[in-house]
Design a protein around this motif. Sequence first.
Motif, short mmCIF file in Angstrom:
data_model
loop_
_atom_site.label_atom_id
_atom_site.label_comp_id
_atom_site.label_asym_id
_atom_site.label_seq_id
_atom_site.Cartn_x
_atom_site.Cartn_y
_atom_site.Cartn_z
N HIS A 1 2.62 1.66 -3.40
CA HIS A 1 1.67 2.12 -4.41
C HIS A 1 1.37 3.61 -4.23
CE1 HIS A 1 -1.56 2.13 -7.28
NE2 HIS A 1 -2.34 2.69 -6.37
N THR A 2 1.17 4.03 -3.00
CA THR A 2 0.86 5.44 -2.73
C THR A 2 2.01 6.35 -3.13
OG1 THR A 2 -0.60 4.84 -0.90
CG2 THR A 2 0.26 7.09 -0.91
N LEU A 3 3.22 5.98 -2.75
CA LEU A 3 4.38 6.84 -2.99
C LEU A 3 4.97 6.71 -4.39
CD1 LEU A 3 6.27 6.33 0.39
CD2 LEU A 3 4.84 8.29 -0.27
N GLN B 36 0.83 -1.21 0.00
CA GLN B 36 0.00 0.00 0.00
C GLN B 36 0.86 1.26 0.00
OE1 GLN B 36 -2.60 0.48 3.37
NE2 GLN B 36 -3.90 1.94 2.29
N LEU B 37 1.89 1.29 0.84
CA LEU B 37 2.76 2.47 0.89
C LEU B 37 3.52 2.64 -0.42
CD1 LEU B 37 3.82 4.85 2.49
CD2 LEU B 37 5.54 3.33 3.48
#
Length: 82
Positions: free
Chosen positions: A34-36, A31-32
Amino acid sequence: MPQRVRLPANLPQLLLFSDHLERLQLRLSPQLFHTLWGQSRVNVTEAIKARTDAEIAQARRQIAEGKAALPLPLSAHVEFDA
């Protein structure tokens, strides 16, 4: 005489950045990451896919010979406690 392949000037750096993103993907939660970095990963992958195998091989040779580098800020090489 063998034909020389003219590389886009930034292909070795794109490959190095792609390698860097792969290492980040292993260290960060999905998740991190993908976000960043998700969109950057998509963009770099598409740019590399547009090159031929010969161009990529030549760029990898330049990297192996030390003729290309990816200057990253120090923060890209260290981890900080949250």
